[in-house]
Design a protein around this motif. Sequence first.
Motif, PDB file in Angstrom:
ATOM      1  N   ALA A 262       0.777   4.005  -2.950  1.00 16.79           N
ATOM      2  CA  ALA A 262       0.526   5.411  -2.636  1.00 16.79           C
ATOM      3  C   ALA A 262       1.616   6.297  -3.216  1.00 16.79           C
ATOM      4  CB  ALA A 262       0.436   5.601  -1.124  1.00 16.79           C
TER       5      ALA A 262
ATOM      6  N   ALA B 264      -1.639  10.649   1.540  1.00 18.38           N
ATOM      7  CA  ALA B 264      -1.847   9.203   1.512  1.00 18.38           C
ATOM      8  C   ALA B 264      -0.534   8.455   1.707  1.00 18.38           C
ATOM      9  CB  ALA B 264      -2.500   8.796   0.194  1.00 18.38           C
TER      10      ALA B 264
ATOM     11  N   GLN C  11      -0.948   8.139  -5.505  1.00 19.46           N
ATOM     12  CA  GLN C  11      -1.738   8.961  -4.600  1.00 19.46           C
ATOM     13  C   GLN C  11      -0.949  10.195  -4.170  1.00 19.46           C
ATOM     14  OE1 GLN C  11      -2.844   5.266  -2.112  1.00 19.46           O
ATOM     15  NE2 GLN C  11      -4.662   6.583  -1.918  1.00 19.46           N
ATOM     16  N   ASP C  12      -1.597  11.049  -3.372  1.00 20.20           N
ATOM     17  CA  ASP C  12      -0.939  12.282  -2.965  1.00 20.20           C
ATOM     18  C   ASP C  12      -0.034  12.077  -1.752  1.00 20.20           C
ATOM     19  OD1 ASP C  12      -2.638  12.092  -0.767  1.00 20.20           O
ATOM     20  OD2 ASP C  12      -4.003  13.660  -1.470  1.00 20.20           O
TER      21      ASP C  12
ATOM     22  N   GLU D 119       0.821  -1.208   0.000  1.00 18.22           N
ATOM     23  CA  GLU D 119       0.000   0.000   0.000  1.00 18.22           C
ATOM     24  C   GLU D 119       0.859   1.262   0.000  1.00 18.22           C
ATOM     25  OE1 GLU D 119      -2.663  -0.362   3.280  1.00 18.22           O
ATOM     26  OE2 GLU D 119      -3.700  -2.108   2.448  1.00 18.22           O
TER      27      GLU D 119
END
Length: 208
Positions: free
Chosen positions: A163, A171, A167-168, A159
């Motif tokens: 991220a 995250a 993701q940003d 994860e």
Amino acid sequence: MATDNRRPAFDATRLDWDKGNGLLPVIVQHAATLRVLVLGYMNREALQATLAGGRVTFFSRSKQRLWTKGESSGHVLELVSVEADCDDDTLLVLARPHGPTCHLQRASCFLSAPSAFLSELDALVAQRERERPADSYTTRLFEAGVRRVAQKVGEEGVETALAAVAQDETALLGESADLLYHLIVLLRARGLSLANAVDVLRERHAPR
């Protein structure tokens, strides 16, 4: 060529007692978090008592006698190590506090003294492993066993990687925090600590 700046083992005979009229300032740090706990003074007898008894003992300038921290409160400082500075006129003591260090019932005599939070978290995880409070997520992880904790570390690692690329920053930071926490639990489940892993990094980084 790299220079080895590591100092030799502690040698009390090298200490410069004359500069402070028989007293040396002593900085005491928490052995796990490195938070500064207290500043005191030692004479030769206080240092000998500390080394012999394993509890930090100062020379009290107000009482004009040896004073073992916690002798009345029970909040002793358990000795871990002693190191002299480069001039051999100041001591750095690492200790494990048993209760508050400050007479005002604070952890440190310096209210805003910083500490290494990951070390604090590692110590808290160790406490959870020993005490197993029923309402603790950490307890549930320990009771699930090493395989389950290792699985969680794997999941959090994936994860975190996802991220990082999809993701940003918020995250990524959240997943990184989850990964660090579960890794600390996994190390403790195997009888190890975060400090053991840090020691490996320190050894790899040391000049050769």
